[in-house]
Design a protein around this motif. Structure first.
Motif, PDB file in Angstrom:
ATOM      1  N   PRO A 124      41.297  39.222  29.256  1.00 18.89           N
ATOM      2  CA  PRO A 124      40.148  39.673  30.056  1.00 18.89           C
ATOM      3  C   PRO A 124      39.792  38.807  31.264  1.00 18.89           C
ATOM      4  CG  PRO A 124      39.436  38.798  27.933  1.00 18.89           C
ATOM      5  CD  PRO A 124      40.925  38.942  27.861  1.00 18.89           C
ATOM      6  N   THR A 125      40.178  37.523  31.305  1.00 16.57           N
ATOM      7  CA  THR A 125      39.732  36.663  32.409  1.00 16.57           C
ATOM      8  C   THR A 125      40.817  35.790  33.033  1.00 16.57           C
ATOM      9  OG1 THR A 125      39.116  34.881  30.874  1.00 16.57           O
ATOM     10  CG2 THR A 125      37.404  36.503  31.410  1.00 16.57           C
ATOM     11  N   VAL A 126      41.957  35.614  32.375  1.00 12.63           N
ATOM     12  CA  VAL A 126      42.880  34.558  32.797  1.00 12.63           C
ATOM     13  C   VAL A 126      43.438  34.780  34.206  1.00 12.63           C
ATOM     14  CG1 VAL A 126      44.976  35.578  31.779  1.00 12.63           C
ATOM     15  CG2 VAL A 126      44.779  33.087  32.004  1.00 12.63           C
ATOM     16  N   HIS A 127      43.645  36.023  34.623  1.00  9.90           N
ATOM     17  CA  HIS A 127      44.196  36.260  35.960  1.00  9.90           C
ATOM     18  C   HIS A 127      43.200  35.849  37.047  1.00  9.90           C
ATOM     19  CE1 HIS A 127      47.714  38.282  34.417  1.00  9.90           C
ATOM     20  NE2 HIS A 127      46.959  39.095  33.693  1.00  9.90           N
ATOM     21  N   GLY A 128      41.926  36.114  36.809  1.00  6.31           N
ATOM     22  CA  GLY A 128      40.912  35.717  37.784  1.00  6.31           C
ATOM     23  C   GLY A 128      40.821  34.205  37.926  1.00  6.31           C
ATOM     24  N   VAL A 129      40.874  33.501  36.815  1.00  6.64           N
ATOM     25  CA  VAL A 129      40.835  32.033  36.857  1.00  6.64           C
ATOM     26  C   VAL A 129      42.083  31.500  37.562  1.00  6.64           C
ATOM     27  CG1 VAL A 129      40.803  29.932  35.471  1.00  6.64           C
ATOM     28  CG2 VAL A 129      39.433  31.895  34.762  1.00  6.64           C
ATOM     29  N   LEU A 130      43.239  32.077  37.259  1.00  4.32           N
ATOM     30  CA  LEU A 130      44.466  31.651  37.937  1.00  4.32           C
ATOM     31  C   LEU A 130      44.372  31.895  39.443  1.00  4.32           C
ATOM     32  CD1 LEU A 130      47.321  32.756  35.499  1.00  4.32           C
ATOM     33  CD2 LEU A 130      46.994  30.461  36.442  1.00  4.32           C
ATOM     34  N   GLY A 131      43.775  33.012  39.828  1.00  3.05           N
ATOM     35  CA  GLY A 131      43.602  33.277  41.255  1.00  3.05           C
ATOM     36  C   GLY A 131      42.812  32.175  41.925  1.00  3.05           C
ATOM     37  N   GLN A 132      41.730  31.725  41.290  1.00  5.07           N
ATOM     38  CA  GLN A 132      40.928  30.639  41.848  1.00  5.07           C
ATOM     39  C   GLN A 132      41.728  29.340  41.924  1.00  5.07           C
ATOM     40  OE1 GLN A 132      37.077  30.329  39.829  1.00  5.07           O
ATOM     41  NE2 GLN A 132      37.156  32.533  39.407  1.00  5.07           N
ATOM     42  N   CYS A 133      42.537  29.084  40.890  1.00  6.22           N
ATOM     43  CA  CYS A 133      43.365  27.867  40.883  1.00  6.22           C
ATOM     44  C   CYS A 133      44.378  27.890  42.023  1.00  6.22           C
ATOM     45  CB  CYS A 133      44.089  27.728  39.549  1.00  6.22           C
ATOM     46  SG  CYS A 133      43.020  27.349  38.138  1.00  6.22           S
ATOM     47  N   TYR A 134      45.050  29.021  42.205  1.00  9.17           N
ATOM     48  CA  TYR A 134      46.046  29.118  43.273  1.00  9.17           C
ATOM     49  C   TYR A 134      45.387  28.992  44.649  1.00  9.17           C
ATOM     50  CZ  TYR A 134      49.953  30.429  40.228  1.00  9.17           C
ATOM     51  OH  TYR A 134      50.958  30.416  39.292  1.00  9.17           O
ATOM     52  N   GLU A 135      44.207  29.581  44.824  1.00  6.51           N
ATOM     53  CA  GLU A 135      43.501  29.432  46.097  1.00  6.51           C
ATOM     54  C   GLU A 135      43.168  27.973  46.361  1.00  6.51           C
ATOM     55  OE1 GLU A 135      40.720  32.022  48.497  1.00  6.51           O
ATOM     56  OE2 GLU A 135      40.245  32.625  46.434  1.00  6.51           O
ATOM     57  N   SER A 136      42.811  27.249  45.313  1.00  7.66           N
ATOM     58  CA  SER A 136      42.401  25.851  45.462  1.00  7.66           C
ATOM     59  C   SER A 136      43.558  24.935  45.815  1.00  7.66           C
ATOM     60  CB  SER A 136      41.722  25.365  44.179  1.00  7.66           C
ATOM     61  OG  SER A 136      40.554  26.110  43.907  1.00  7.66           O
ATOM     62  N   ILE A 137      44.800  25.370  45.571  1.00 10.53           N
ATOM     63  CA  ILE A 137      45.958  24.547  45.945  1.00 10.53           C
ATOM     64  C   ILE A 137      46.687  25.168  47.142  1.00 10.53           C
ATOM     65  CG2 ILE A 137      46.241  23.659  43.591  1.00 10.53           C
ATOM     66  CD1 ILE A 137      48.735  25.515  43.359  1.00 10.53           C
ATOM     67  N   VAL A 175      43.023  44.718  35.141  1.00  8.38           N
ATOM     68  CA  VAL A 175      42.615  44.535  33.742  1.00  8.38           C
ATOM     69  C   VAL A 175      41.166  44.939  33.552  1.00  8.38           C
ATOM     70  CG1 VAL A 175      42.206  42.806  31.935  1.00  8.38           C
ATOM     71  CG2 VAL A 175      44.312  42.710  33.288  1.00  8.38           C
ATOM     72  N   ASP A 176      40.298  44.467  34.443  1.00  6.75           N
ATOM     73  CA  ASP A 176      38.860  44.757  34.317  1.00  6.75           C
ATOM     74  C   ASP A 176      38.202  44.533  35.675  1.00  6.75           C
ATOM     75  OD1 ASP A 176      36.224  45.089  33.684  1.00  6.75           O
ATOM     76  OD2 ASP A 176      36.123  43.488  32.194  1.00  6.75           O
ATOM     77  N   ALA A 177      37.944  45.604  36.385  1.00 10.07           N
ATOM     78  CA  ALA A 177      37.354  45.500  37.725  1.00 10.07           C
ATOM     79  C   ALA A 177      35.835  45.429  37.700  1.00 10.07           C
ATOM     80  CB  ALA A 177      37.808  46.685  38.577  1.00 10.07           C
ATOM     81  N   LYS A 178      35.218  45.751  36.560  1.00 11.18           N
ATOM     82  CA  LYS A 178      33.759  45.869  36.506  1.00 11.18           C
ATOM     83  C   LYS A 178      33.052  44.602  36.035  1.00 11.18           C
ATOM     84  CE  LYS A 178      33.879  50.869  35.756  1.00 11.18           C
ATOM     85  NZ  LYS A 178      33.474  51.988  34.853  1.00 11.18           N
ATOM     86  N   SER A 179      33.774  43.691  35.391  1.00 13.03           N
ATOM     87  CA  SER A 179      33.150  42.440  34.940  1.00 13.03           C
ATOM     88  C   SER A 179      32.855  41.549  36.136  1.00 13.03           C
ATOM     89  CB  SER A 179      34.083  41.708  33.978  1.00 13.03           C
ATOM     90  OG  SER A 179      35.270  41.293  34.655  1.00 13.03           O
ATOM     91  N   GLU A 180      32.106  40.477  35.904  1.00 14.01           N
ATOM     92  CA  GLU A 180      31.770  39.572  37.005  1.00 14.01           C
ATOM     93  C   GLU A 180      33.028  38.984  37.636  1.00 14.01           C
ATOM     94  OE1 GLU A 180      29.198  35.477  37.896  1.00 14.01           O
ATOM     95  OE2 GLU A 180      29.114  36.443  35.920  1.00 14.01           O
ATOM     96  N   ILE A 181      33.952  38.505  36.784  1.00 15.07           N
ATOM     97  CA  ILE A 181      35.169  37.916  37.339  1.00 15.07           C
ATOM     98  C   ILE A 181      36.053  38.977  37.981  1.00 15.07           C
ATOM     99  CG2 ILE A 181      36.627  38.039  35.248  1.00 15.07           C
ATOM    100  CD1 ILE A 181      37.555  35.155  35.988  1.00 15.07           C
ATOM    101  N   GLY A 182      35.951  40.222  37.494  1.00 13.61           N
ATOM    102  CA  GLY A 182      36.691  41.320  38.103  1.00 13.61           C
ATOM    103  C   GLY A 182      36.177  41.630  39.497  1.00 13.61           C
ATOM    104  N   ARG A 183      34.852  41.650  39.680  1.00 15.38           N
ATOM    105  CA  ARG A 183      34.260  41.912  40.999  1.00 15.38           C
ATOM    106  C   ARG A 183      34.577  40.774  41.971  1.00 15.38           C
ATOM    107  NH1 ARG A 183      30.003  43.397  37.587  1.00 15.38           N
ATOM    108  NH2 ARG A 183      28.849  41.478  38.085  1.00 15.38           N
ATOM    109  N   GLN A 184      34.493  39.529  41.467  1.00 14.42           N
ATOM    110  CA  GLN A 184      34.835  38.381  42.315  1.00 14.42           C
ATOM    111  C   GLN A 184      36.297  38.449  42.750  1.00 14.42           C
ATOM    112  OE1 GLN A 184      33.891  35.004  39.881  1.00 14.42           O
ATOM    113  NE2 GLN A 184      31.665  35.109  40.267  1.00 14.42           N
ATOM    114  N   SER A 185      37.161  38.826  41.813  1.00 14.41           N
ATOM    115  CA  SER A 185      38.591  38.911  42.121  1.00 14.41           C
ATOM    116  C   SER A 185      38.859  39.988  43.165  1.00 14.41           C
ATOM    117  CB  SER A 185      39.394  39.193  40.850  1.00 14.41           C
ATOM    118  OG  SER A 185      39.297  38.107  39.940  1.00 14.41           O
ATOM    119  N   ALA A 186      38.169  41.122  43.043  1.00 11.89           N
ATOM    120  CA  ALA A 186      38.338  42.206  44.017  1.00 11.89           C
ATOM    121  C   ALA A 186      37.912  41.745  45.407  1.00 11.89           C
ATOM    122  CB  ALA A 186      37.526  43.426  43.582  1.00 11.89           C
TER     123      ALA A 186
END
Length: 488
Positions: free
Chosen positions: A436-449, A465-476
């Motif tokens: 439910p969240t790992v791709h969004g966290v990885l996206g933030q990690c890759y942006e940070s490097i 995976v989930d566009a409606k959750s908080e991390i899904g909206r941030q990822s979008a």
């Protein structure tokens, strides 16, 4: 058009044939130690041993029933002596071999180059030393005949043929069909031993036990006992024999007792027996040595296994009651304490969880789930430095533990150690693409490097995976922002 396809197919067939001929002649023929026949073999003995070394800790911990090694040094020494005698009687006597009892109630035995293992659940149900010798001889037979190495060699050839065939076919419809069929074939080869391999291991198990002076007729009793023990285990956790699940997969490659009986009787009749070892069974000595593990195994059946099943169904109260009774009846089992620790962790009773995990490590300083539990507990307490320490230790014992990788990756993420976070979270994303969240966290990690392409890819996966959750909206939002900078 039709002529062009026909020419491409001829070219593909020639290319595939050339690859196979090159592999057979130049790279990979070896004499099988058991049959004496030459066969395709792309895996050297040193590679086999390395494979065994890497696989062993993950195989030992990756099971239900507690996992890891059952600790009873006196029992282990007695059984190891038998195993080493079998190894010396085998067709590959010079392979260094260790023996362990796996702390699992599931009745099973397995061998990989360098390691031979029997579970607590199977060992506790065998009747005599001869049965043990047969089962261990069967598993050592797989290694002697290089069954795993042969499977790996065929898998390597399959991949090469697919790569070569794909190039020759030029990526068209025929290429896609070849790739699809080849993948299925590779999976079937690498999934399990064939029935022919199992029957060959049966024959070798009988040969090895007879050579050491055990009555080979006990091989038949061993097979019947394995089926009995499996059904007893299923009943003990509230399953019927028809609800086999794991056992169905295991038995699908192991011909059933009725199928094997005529083959086994023929093998026994044709096998000369060495100088008798006692009465040919050594039942009394065997039963004396396994008396302690039989008591412990019953405690696992009565309490631990049922508690695990209740926990999987979400019945935490029942699980806690069962495992607490187990601790009262047999307080020396690290897995009992660790299981209660996870129940307390789920309840957010952090002090009690810490007590139970610490008790588990006091009983067994290498009990990996306790390190995982303390790592998750430290993460829940926002003590990310301590979490990294515990989880790193846990992964040194069980390198493929996905939960430890996840929480270790998240702990590094919280500490803004993004490259370290990626190294642990990426395997989780690969194995659990719908997490439910790992791709969004990885996206933030890759942006940070400063890796916007990888960040964009992970953000897109998160929205899928989930566009409606908080991390899904941030990822979008971040995916949209990166899209223009990447020229998409």
């Amino acid at each position: 058009m039709g002529r062009r396809v026909k020419v491409s197919n001829i070219r593909a067939a020639l290319f595939v044939a050339l690859i196979f001929l090159t592999l057979s002649v130049v790279v990979g023929c070896a004499v099988n130690p058991v049959t004496g026949r030459s066969e395709l073999m792309l895996v050297s003995e040193s590679q086999e041993m390395q494979m065994g070394k890497e696989l062993y800790p993950n195989a030992l911990w990756g099971a239900e029933g507690g996992g890891g090694e059952y600790k009873d040094e006196k029992l282990k020494a007695y059984l190891k002596d038998i195993v080493l005698n079998i190894q010396r009687a085998s067709h590959r006597p010079d392979i260094p071999t260790s023996f362990a009892i796996q702390n699992s109630s599931i009745p099973n035995a397995w061998a990989i180059p360098g390691h031979v293992v029997m579970t607590r659940g199977l060992l506790a149900g065998l009747d005599n030393e001869a049965e043990f010798a047969y089962v261990m001889g069967h598993e050592i037979g797989h290694v002697s005949a290089r069954h795993s190495a042969r499977q790996m060699s065929y898998g390597m050839v399959s991949q090469l043929l697919l790569a070569g065939g794909g190039m020759a076919l030029g990526g068209g419809t025929a290429s896609n069909m070849a790739t699809s069929l080849g993948s299925i074939g590779s999976n079937l080869i690498l999934l399990k031993y064939s029935r022919a391999d199992e029957l060959e291991a049966d024959r070798l198990g009988v040969q090895y036990m007879a050579k050491l002076g055990y009555n080979p007729k006990n091989a038949v009793g061993a097979q019947a006992n394995v089926e009995r023990i499996a059904n007893e285990y299923l009943r003990s956790v509230g399953q019927s024999p028809e609800e086999k699940g794991f056992f169905q997969d295991m038995l699908s490659s192991h011909p059933r007792t009725s199928t094997r009986l005529s083959e086994m009787q023929a093998i026994i009749g044709a096998t000369p027996m060495g100088a008798p070892r006692g009465d040919g069974t050594n039942r009394s000595r065997f039963q004396t040595n396994i008396s302690g593990i039989k008591v412990t195994n019953q405690a696992y059946r009565d309490y631990y296994d049922k508690a695990v099943r209740a926990l999987k169904k979400g019945n935490t109260e029942e699980a806690n009651s069962l495992v607490s009774k187990g601790i009262s009846s047999n307080p020396g089992q690290a897995s009992f304490h660790a299981l209660r620790g996870f129940i307390m962790l789920d309840r957010k009773s952090y002090g009690e969880a810490e007590r139970d995990f610490t008790s588990a490590l006091r009983l067994d300083s290498n009990y990996q789930p306790a390190y995982r539990g303390l790592g998750i507990l430290s993460y829940a307490r926002n003590d990310y430095k301590q979490s990294v320490s515990y989880l790193t230790t846990g992964l040194s014992l069980f390198p493929d533990d996905l939960s430890s990788h996840y929480f270790l990756g998240m702990s590094h993420y919280k500490r803004r150690e993004y490259r370290s976070a990626i190294s642990h979270l990426k395997p989780v994303a690969d194995v659990r693409p719908k997490h439910p969240t790992v791709h969004g966290v990885l996206g933030q990690c890759y942006e940070s490097i400063n890796d916007p392409q990888s960040a964009y890819n992970q953000y897109v996966l998160q929205t899928q995976v989930d566009a409606k959750s908080e991390i899904g909206r941030q990822s979008a939002s971040r995916a949209q922002a990166l899209k223009s900078s990447l020229g998409r």
